[in-house]
Design a protein around this motif. Sequence first.
Motif: not given
Length: 251
Positions: A30, A33-34, A37, A73-74, A76-77, A81-82
């Motif tokens: 997370r 991921n952030d 972003d 995992r996330t 979004e990504r 997170g990547l």
Amino acid sequence: MTLVEARGAVLLITLNRPAARNAVDQAVARAVNDAIDRLEDDASLSIGVLAGNGPAFCAGMDLKAFARGESARTPERGFAGLTGRPPVKPLIAAVEGPAFGGGFEIVLACDLVVASGNATFALPEVRRGLIASGGGLLRLPQRIPRNRAMEVLLTGAALDAATAYELGLVNRLVGPGEALDAALALANEVAANGPLAVAATKRVVTESADWTADEAFARQEPIAAAIKASADAHEGAVAFAEKRAPQWSGT
């Protein structure tokens, strides 16, 4: 914990679980991921550097966290997170020590790699009856010759830093403890260029892998035209004529 710090136009993201060899749990995924972003959304940032704190870059997924029911995992990504959706802006991996399993897949999601002589890279999933589904199978054959990639993937054996450099996987090979400084220097070299042009260059290189020879120039043209019409393109030309460093606006 993951550390995130803006250094001028460079966003430094540091995996900071040295006691766990920077293994990826939900909190790390997370946080990365952030941070990605933030890199995407902040116009003052041109490029990211991803490093690991301690003797290992990243040991991959945190199996203890996985056993507790955590995902690495996330939505979004993807992993860490990547790896499922890397940023549009360039990302450099600064690798010290082992980058194994998902850690290697994080490296492969980056655009440039700076490694110290003590770095090692491996995708040992087959040794556990698994496959490298976080991007390893998809990206490694694009980065090094296919047969060498197949050997790494099918045996699970590690590549040392010197071999990875010889194969073209590593851009810059440096001494132990020097990877982060060298990666930041490379990032600043990239960040000195027009940010729109840098992002568009990555976009064309990435997307053109699926373009046919007949359509390639036609598909590149609208991307190139937008850059040519930008204020930064005008500034670049004026700065060259005036023999000064350009002042990029990102517009």
